[in-house]
Design a protein around this motif. Structure first.
Motif, short mmCIF file in Angstrom:
data_model
loop_
_atom_site.label_atom_id
_atom_site.label_comp_id
_atom_site.label_asym_id
_atom_site.label_seq_id
_atom_site.Cartn_x
_atom_site.Cartn_y
_atom_site.Cartn_z
N TYR A 390 -13.08 2.84 20.83
CA TYR A 390 -14.38 3.48 20.58
C TYR A 390 -15.53 2.67 21.17
N ALA A 391 -15.50 1.35 21.03
CA ALA A 391 -16.59 0.51 21.55
C ALA A 391 -16.70 0.65 23.07
N ALA A 392 -15.57 0.68 23.74
CA ALA A 392 -15.58 0.83 25.20
C ALA A 392 -16.09 2.21 25.59
N TRP A 393 -15.71 3.22 24.81
CA TRP A 393 -16.18 4.58 25.09
C TRP A 393 -17.69 4.69 24.90
N LEU A 394 -18.21 4.07 23.84
CA LEU A 394 -19.65 4.09 23.58
C LEU A 394 -20.39 3.40 24.71
N LEU A 395 -19.89 2.27 25.18
CA LEU A 395 -20.51 1.56 26.30
C LEU A 395 -20.46 2.42 27.56
N TRP A 396 -19.31 3.03 27.82
CA TRP A 396 -19.17 3.91 29.00
C TRP A 396 -20.21 5.03 28.93
N SER A 397 -20.38 5.64 27.76
CA SER A 397 -21.33 6.75 27.60
C SER A 397 -22.76 6.31 27.88
N VAL A 398 -23.15 5.16 27.34
CA VAL A 398 -24.52 4.67 27.52
C VAL A 398 -24.78 4.34 28.99
N VAL A 399 -23.85 3.65 29.62
CA VAL A 399 -24.02 3.26 31.03
C VAL A 399 -24.17 4.49 31.92
N HIS A 400 -23.34 5.49 31.71
CA HIS A 400 -23.39 6.68 32.55
C HIS A 400 -24.64 7.52 32.26
N LEU A 401 -25.02 7.60 31.01
CA LEU A 401 -26.21 8.39 30.67
C LEU A 401 -27.46 7.76 31.27
N VAL A 402 -27.57 6.46 31.21
CA VAL A 402 -28.73 5.76 31.78
C VAL A 402 -28.75 5.91 33.30
N SER A 403 -27.59 5.99 33.93
CA SER A 403 -27.51 6.02 35.40
C SER A 403 -27.83 7.38 36.01
N ILE A 404 -27.81 8.44 35.22
CA ILE A 404 -28.07 9.78 35.75
C ILE A 404 -29.54 9.91 36.14
N SER A 405 -29.80 10.55 37.26
CA SER A 405 -31.18 10.74 37.74
C SER A 405 -31.89 11.82 36.93
N GLY A 406 -33.13 11.56 36.55
CA GLY A 406 -33.98 12.58 35.94
C GLY A 406 -33.87 12.65 34.43
N PHE A 407 -35.02 12.71 33.76
CA PHE A 407 -35.04 12.79 32.30
C PHE A 407 -34.37 14.06 31.81
N ARG A 408 -34.63 15.19 32.49
CA ARG A 408 -34.04 16.47 32.07
C ARG A 408 -32.52 16.39 32.12
N ASN A 409 -31.98 15.80 33.19
CA ASN A 409 -30.53 15.70 33.32
C ASN A 409 -29.94 14.80 32.23
N LYS A 410 -30.61 13.69 31.95
CA LYS A 410 -30.15 12.82 30.86
C LYS A 410 -30.12 13.59 29.54
N LEU A 411 -31.16 14.40 29.31
CA LEU A 411 -31.26 15.18 28.06
C LEU A 411 -30.14 16.21 27.98
N LEU A 412 -29.88 16.91 29.09
CA LEU A 412 -28.84 17.94 29.11
C LEU A 412 -27.46 17.34 28.86
N VAL A 413 -27.18 16.24 29.56
CA VAL A 413 -25.87 15.61 29.40
C VAL A 413 -25.72 15.05 27.99
N GLY A 414 -26.75 14.38 27.51
CA GLY A 414 -26.70 13.82 26.17
C GLY A 414 -26.50 14.89 25.10
N PHE A 415 -27.19 16.02 25.25
CA PHE A 415 -27.06 17.12 24.30
C PHE A 415 -25.64 17.69 24.33
N ASN A 416 -25.11 17.91 25.54
CA ASN A 416 -23.74 18.43 25.66
C ASN A 416 -22.73 17.47 25.05
N TRP A 417 -22.92 16.19 25.29
CA TRP A 417 -22.00 15.20 24.73
C TRP A 417 -22.07 15.17 23.20
N ALA A 418 -23.29 15.31 22.66
CA ALA A 418 -23.45 15.29 21.21
C ALA A 418 -22.73 16.48 20.57
N ILE A 419 -22.90 17.67 21.17
CA ILE A 419 -22.21 18.87 20.66
C ILE A 419 -20.70 18.68 20.74
#
Length: 450
Positions: A390-419
């Motif tokens: 789980y810790a590695a997965w959480l780190l993977w998620s944060v790193v990839h979310l931060v790396s995505i271009s654009g605030f809107r894209n970060k929001l969309l991906v984060g929302f989809n992942w949360a659901i």
């Protein structure tokens, strides 16, 4: 310096129009991680920067597999170049495909016209390598482009729908079996996502047959998955995959695939109408380079300042760059962090060159490796630290979310992942366009609208 702006009515076969500039022109071919990092390093400096790409957007390749398995929509992981460069006063983007480099006259030839340069940077990346197996190439799908991901999604959904229609048991098996070739990060992540689709989505969407009908095979030629990572990461990943009922075939390779039957070199056969190829890549660059500039993997040989051997004003960065030394006989890893570091470094080299200042040679700093295997399971190699779960997965998620271009894209991906985190739901299971295998000049396939 160079001025192509005097005639605004040029033909396609003539020069590509660009704004007037008195500064040296740096042409960058390819807007991947390396190209964008270079643009960032040169923005608002005393140079004219021209980015050329066959697409008008940057695509976040690490999440292609989530688009392929209906976890994300494509517009969540692509970002328009023109929006990216808003406020960059010295940067121009031109949508074109580069066909040839004529370095003797400092000219780039594209399908939309030509343009001249003072400095040229190749950041064109790689394409899928089928190792000369034409029938495999003709009948399988790679995953090097956002359109490849959509093709995989449409192929998968159409085949599952067809499996619900047919009364032929053997045909149903072929339609619901998936073979992934290559046990690197892309193959492992794709296998994990498909396994979770099978476990959580298939029973709800297709109650007419059990989820056990969908078999997922991961074929790897070496004796371990994720061979570039630590033994601990490899071992954990294999356990995760097996717990998801992925059939991992190690020390095995595909010898042929006719669109229905997969044959391996050891003589095994697998009935499957879905084959996804992630087993290798090869450099992808335009004509204009002789054999002395090309090294293994079809990469451009560069020195420590990323300059292509035999050329004074041509550079290569990212996956296409082959920095071959005694310490790096195979070049640096073809990963995003290498590309980003090289792009940033080359920006300093070019600016120092224009000021007649010396530059330090490029040195790669390995910040570690991450790979995810389905929900809440990942592996991480961070220096001396190797861990998973789980810790590695959480780190993977944060790193990839931060790396995505654009605030809107970060929001969309984060929302989809949360659901998805709480429900395991994938809401994008729609067939927008019909997938049909259509041979293209570059040996890729596309979905066609019928």
């Amino acid at each position: 310096m160079l001025d192509d702006s005097k005639n605004n009515t040029r033909k396609v076969t003539d020069a590509i129009c660009l704004p007037h500039s008195r500064f040296p022109r740096i042409v960058i071919v390819g807007g991947g991680f390396a190209g964008l990092a270079l643009v960032e390093g040169l923005k608002n400096k005393d140079v004219q920067v021209v980015l050329i790409d066959r697409h008008n957007f940057h695509q976040f390749q690490p999440l292609f597999y989530q688009v392929a398995t209906s976890g994300l929509e494509p517009d969540s992981i692509v970002f328009p170049f023109r929006k990216q460069f808003k406020g960059y006063k010295n940067v121009s983007f031109r949508l074109a495909e580069v066909k040839e480099i004529q370095n003797s006259i400092n000219t780039v030839i594209t399908d939309k016209g030509k343009l001249t340069y003072d400095y040229l940077v190749l950041a064109t990346g790689t394409k899928t390598n089928f190792f000369g197996m034409e029938e495999v190439e003709r009948n399988s799908l790679g995953m090097k482009d956002i359109r490849d991901s959509l093709n995989i999604r449409h192929m998968m959904l159409q085949n599952l729908e067809q499996a619900a229609i047919t009364c032929d048991d053997e045909e149903r098996d072929a339609l619901t079996n998936f073979v992934i070739v290559g046990g690197g990060p892309a193959g492992v992540e794709m296998a994990g996502a498909l396994a979770e689709f099978c476990k959580y989505i298939l029973p709800k969407d297709y109650p007419e047959y059990p989820s056990s009908i969908m078999n997922i095979y991961l074929v790897e030629a070496m004796d371990e998955v994720l061979s570039a990572m630590s033994d601990k990461a490899s071992s954990k990943t294999l356990t995760y995959l097996e717990n998801l009922n992925v059939k991992v075939m190690l020390k095995e390779s595909v010898s042929n695939y006719d669109g229905r039957v997969v044959k391996t070199k050891s003589g095994k056969t697998i009935l499957a109408k879905n084959l996804i190829w992630t087993a290798g890549v090869t450099g992808d660059f335009p004509k204009g380079f002789d054999e002395t500039s090309i090294v293994k993997g079809n990469r451009l040989k560069t020195d420590h300042h990323l300059k292509v051997y035999g050329m004074d004003n041509v550079f290569a960065i990212g996956d296409i760059a082959g920095v071959i030394t005694d310490e790096t006989p195979k070049g640096y890893p073809q990963v995003a962090q290498t590309a980003i570091q090289q792009g940033r470094h080359l920006a300093k080299v070019l600016l120092n060159t224009l000021l007649s200042k010396p530059s330090k040679p490029f040195t790669y700093k390995d910040k570690g490796s991450l790979a995810t295997v389905g929900k809440r399971k990942a592996v991480a190699d961070l220096g001396k630290f190797h861990f998973g779960g789980y810790a590695a997965w959480l780190l993977w998620s944060v790193v990839h979310l931060v790396s995505i271009s654009g605030f809107r894209n970060k929001l969309l991906v984060g929302f989809n992942w949360a659901i998805s985190y709480f429900t395991y739901e994938k809401s994008n299971r729609v067939i927008i366009r019909s997938f049909k295998r259509t041979k293209k000049v570059d040996a890729q396939y596309t979905s066609t609208q019928e």
